[in-house]
Design an enzyme around this catalytic site. Structure first.
Site, PDB file in Angstrom:
ATOM      1  N   ASP A  34       0.671  -1.247  -0.151  1.00  0.00           N
ATOM      2  CA  ASP A  34       0.107  -0.376  -0.306  1.00  0.00           C
ATOM      3  C   ASP A  34       1.386   1.217   0.092  1.00  0.00           C
ATOM      4  O   ASP A  34       1.291   1.381   0.769  1.00  0.00           O
ATOM      5  CB  ASP A  34      -1.258   0.083   1.778  1.00  0.00           C
ATOM      6  CG  ASP A  34      -2.239   0.826   1.469  1.00  0.00           C
ATOM      7  OD1 ASP A  34      -2.620   1.049   0.403  1.00  0.00           O
ATOM      8  OD2 ASP A  34      -1.417   1.801   2.301  1.00  0.00           O
ATOM      9  N   GLU A  59       1.341  -0.524  -5.402  1.00  0.00           N
ATOM     10  CA  GLU A  59       0.194   0.623  -5.583  1.00  0.00           C
ATOM     11  C   GLU A  59       1.222   1.823  -5.251  1.00  0.00           C
ATOM     12  O   GLU A  59       1.604   2.222  -3.949  1.00  0.00           O
ATOM     13  CB  GLU A  59      -0.962   0.952  -4.848  1.00  0.00           C
ATOM     14  CG  GLU A  59      -2.062   1.343  -4.637  1.00  0.00           C
ATOM     15  CD  GLU A  59      -2.668   2.530  -3.406  1.00  0.00           C
ATOM     16  OE1 GLU A  59      -3.200   3.234  -3.980  1.00  0.00           O
ATOM     17  OE2 GLU A  59      -1.820   2.087  -2.632  1.00  0.00           O
TER      18      GLU A  59
END
Length: 637
Positions: free
Chosen positions: A318, A371
């Site tokens: 993330d 990401e």
């Protein structure tokens, strides 16, 4: 495990100090002890380098601070350890840390494998070694996974809101436990044709509304859905059903909760002391100190922990951009430049290269997915050969934004935005990409995927069918968030389950069947996945038909057999005289028609179309096809 085997020795200190103790979680934390004449108990070890003293207390001593068990400091690196008899599995505990300035801190275990159910925040003694795996066949098969050529369609899932039981006194949240979830999820995913699930919010976190992105227990599967062994059961069952498991992983930041990592021993152990380096002003969280060996080790070993102890098949990292840029989300004066005066975080770059090399090097077939929302170069390129960061895949955020911007437009205005659907092909092979329609796009007043579409309800369904077909024709792996495959109407909320009742209504069931058939087509034809890495796999037939908003393109098979031709009409205007150019004079078999009666349409088609020598779209041959309004036609040749 015996006490002699687990004690923190000189080699452990050396490796931890170098940041290369890859199974440090087998030493730090709480570990049950037995054997050699000693009564059963637990060994506790924690890193608190600047503490004045550390003790452990919990259910085993009635939570009495005055009888907390003092821990002994082992060597100069700052690890404290103690053996406590009569501690059994499931007991709650905390560390009591006396700081050098006289404060008392109560901390949960950074390496604990099980946590008290929120709102409680103590750690719980666990024995994660007691599980018997039966996924050997999957692990062997996984070694053959090739990120360049293997198909991958990911179902992104938030376990707490996928399905819920009616609330009861014993289960007020209605959560499915890991074992129940395993069986229902596996059945659904298998039927729909997904190859992998990506699980949100597995590492322990205090606040449901963070969706698991503010982690307090990096080594503990959340207790919301059961024990660590229950989570192993989930992974094992999915593997036995042929489904891969990817976990969201959050090394970018951590919350400031008093019992967590922040100022762990009264000083900044895990974060930078300088708030310009150690805090995200927008998020209100702490930033890990990626230059400190023990902190790097904590994160490196954590990635390996999930793969090697819990058998997961990959991690989705993330907020990578927030780690790579020192000025991410910051104004002038809120950040510190690197030694060369730039805004690149050199320590985070080195961390990623180390982490990705270890993770995928030690575990063949495992993937790391970034990401990353900028154009950082060489993200998925080889560390040694190409000076890349070594990720396996990258979320294609550029494609996602352009795609959704286009799909939300009234069809009348699409002709002026035609390039939003073609631009991604200029960079489609610069990285190994995943095309994502994730949870972030269906929350915070962004609408569900269906309700992003323009027009009346019928139009919305037809638009979405066109969009999903375009996604499956475009090079790249695929990811869709739960509920969007059957046309969830409401925005997603972690507080309620998906609107499964909608499947009792024809249009939603037809959309689900259509998405399932897209996935089966994706898995069946090598052209759509096994030749996904270069321009030889993709050819525009007509990318300039902006006034009619029609796109046609070919996905070429590596064997040049069963090549796939897509024709997609993004307007509500039928083109009865549509003619598509093709490279060869041969038969073209219609294998998917969005207007098929089985998807709620009314236009069955003949299966075979024969091309003739008639130039069209710059191709030597062509054939005619009545292209319906919002029509999708996929041909094999």
């Amino acid at each position: 495990m015996t006490l002699e085997e687990i004690r923190f020795g000189e080699l452990d200190q050396y490796l931890f100090g170098q940041g290369t103790h890859y199974d440090i979680y087998k030493k730090l934390g709480a570990h049950l002890i037995s054997g050699r004449g000693r009564k059963k108990g637990a060994y506790f070890a924690v890193w608190a380098p600047n503490a004045a003293s550390v003790s452990v207390f919990g259910e085993f001593n009635g939570w009495q601070e005055d009888t907390a068990v003092p821990m002994e400091k082992v060597g100069p690196i700052g690890v404290w350890e103690v053996y406590v008899p009569k501690v059994t599995e499931g007991m709650l505990y905390r560390y009591m840390i006396r700081t050098t300035d006289g404060r008392t801190l109560y901390k949960s275990d950074p390496y604990g494998n099980w946590a008290e159910l929120r709102p409680g925040n103590a750690s719980r003694v666990a024995d994660i070694s007691r599980f018997t795996w039966s996924d050997t066949a999957w692990i062997e098969k996984r070694k053959l996974f090739d990120v360049q050529t293997s198909p991958m369609s990911i179902y992104e899932v938030h376990p707490g809101s996928w399905k819920k039981h009616p609330a009861t006194e014993e289960n007020p949240d209605g959560f499915y436990n890991y074992k129940e979830f395993a069986h229902e999820l596996a059945d659904y995913v298998k039927n729909m044709g997904y190859t992998h699930v990506e699980l949100m919010g597995i590492a322990e976190h205090p606040f449901d509304g963070s969706w698991g992105y503010q982690v307090t227990g990096y080594y503990a599967p959340t207790s919301r859905y059961g024990s660590p062994l229950d989570f192993k059961y989930l992974v094992n069952h999915l593997h036995k059903k042929g489904i891969g498991v990817i976990l969201d992983w959050v090394p970018a930041h951590f919350p400031k909760d008093a019992y967590g990592l922040a100022e762990f021993d009264g000083t900044c152990c895990y974060e930078h002391q300088d708030p310009r380096q150690g805090e995200h002003p927008d998020w209100g969280t702490k930033i890990f100190n990626y230059g400190r060996p023990e902190v790097k080790n904590f994160l490196l070993a954590n990635a390996l922990f999930w793969v090697e102890e819990f058998h997961v098949d990959g991690i989705r990292v993330d907020a990578v951009a927030s780690m790579l840029y020192l000025d991410y989300g910051k104004q002038d004066g809120q950040w510190v430049a690197n030694q060369y005066g730039g805004h690149e975080n050199l320590e985070a770059i080195a961390f990623f290269r180390h982490m990705n090399t270890c993770l995928t090097g030690r575990n063949k077939g495992v993937v790391s997915i970034a990401e990353e929302s900028t154009a950082w170069p060489l993200l998925t390129h080889d560390v040694e050969k190409e000076d890349g960061l070594g990720f396996s895949l990258k979320w294609n955020m550029g494609w996602m934004h352009d795609f959704l911007d286009y799909m939300k437009l009234d069809p009348y205005f699409r002709k002026d935005n035609h390039n939003k659907m073609t631009f991604s092909m200029t960079y489609a092979f610069s990285e190994n990409y995943v095309l994502v329609l994730s949870h972030d796009e269906v929350v915070h007043l962004k609408c569900s995927m269906l309700n992003k579409m323009p027009g009346y309800l019928d139009d919305k369904f037809e638009n979405l069918k066109c969009g999903y077909a375009f996604m499956f024709g475009h090079p790249g792996k695929k990811l869709l968030f739960m509920g969007q495959d059957f046309g969830q109407l409401q925005e997603w909320s972690e507080e309620r389950e998906l609107d499964w009742y909608l499947l009792g209504e024809g249009q939603h069931k037809h959309l689900q069947d259509y998405y399932r058939d897209l996935q089966r087509m994706y898995l069946k034809y090598a052209a759509l996945s096994r030749n996904d890495t270069g321009y030889e796999c993709f050819q525009w037939v007509n990318c300039d038909d902006c006034f009619r908003s029609i796109y046609s393109f070919i996905r070429w098979s590596p064997t040049k057999r069963n090549n796939v031709l897509f024709v997609i009409n993004f307007t509500p205007v039928e083109r009865a005289d549509y003619r598509v150019g093709v490279p060869k004079k041969k038969k073209y078999k219609l294998v998917l028609n969005s207007k098929d009666p089985k998807y709620g349409g009314d236009s069955p088609r003949e299966e075979m179309y024969t091309a003739v020598k008639s130039e069209c779209d710059g191709q030597p041959c062509s054939f005619a096809y009545r292209l319906p309004a919002y029509g999708v036609a996929v041909f094999i040749f």
